[in-house]
Design a protein around this motif. Structure first.
Motif, short mmCIF file in Angstrom:
data_model
loop_
_atom_site.label_atom_id
_atom_site.label_comp_id
_atom_site.label_asym_id
_atom_site.label_seq_id
_atom_site.Cartn_x
_atom_site.Cartn_y
_atom_site.Cartn_z
N PRO A 288 -4.53 6.17 0.55
CA PRO A 288 -3.78 4.96 0.24
C PRO A 288 -4.34 4.22 -0.97
O PRO A 288 -5.52 4.32 -1.29
N TYR B 287 -1.98 -2.00 -10.80
CA TYR B 287 -2.66 -1.01 -9.97
C TYR B 287 -3.79 -0.43 -10.81
O TYR B 287 -3.86 -0.63 -12.01
N THR C 32 -3.38 0.34 -3.37
CA THR C 32 -2.64 -0.90 -3.38
C THR C 32 -1.97 -1.13 -4.74
O THR C 32 -2.56 -0.86 -5.78
N THR D 71 0.86 -1.17 0.00
CA THR D 71 0.00 0.00 0.00
C THR D 71 0.90 1.23 0.00
O THR D 71 1.85 1.31 0.78
#
Length: 128
Positions: A96, A117, A98, A89
């Motif tokens: 945030p 992503y 990932t 992350t």
């Protein structure tokens, strides 16, 4: 807090994530990152697509990530004799998100990087 990989992680990746978190003022146009990459990095990413000879382009493109990321937290990393996978992350200006990175190595250098992503989310959260 620096990104923490497992003890099985190759030094190349420990250095790679240290550079990603070091901030744009320390990046120096990739001077420290360049020795970690193969001469013909095979890169695939959500925004860039597949680039079979991407070393120089990657050095320029990753600068936008380095300029915006505030912290990287490793969720899980797996390492084998010829490759690694890292799930993490990244704290971006908009929150945030990932990322998953899959690496292969040749002679201790990153030969290929397949980065997963959400491109739209990355832009939305302030990535460049």
């Amino acid at each position: 807090m620096p990104a923490t990989l497992s003890s099985a992680s190759p030094q190349t990746l420990k250095d790679y994530y240290r550079i990603l978190e070091s901030g744009i003022d320390s990046y120096q146009n990739g001077a420290d990152l360049r020795p970690l990459l193969g001469d013909h990095l095979d890169f695939t990413g959500s925004l860039a697509g597949h680039l079979p000879d991407a070393t120089d382009g990657f050095l320029g493109g990753v600068a936008g990530f380095i300029a915006t990321v505030k912290q990287i937290e490793i969720i899980h990393d797996v390492h084998g004799p010829n490759g690694s996978a890292v799930l993490y992350t990244a704290t971006m200006p908009g929150g945030p998100m990932t990322f998953a990175e899959f690496f292969t190595f040749d002679g201790g250098r990153i030969a290929s990087l397949n980065l997963h992503y959400s491109g739209p989310e990355y832009i939305e959260k302030g990535g460049r």
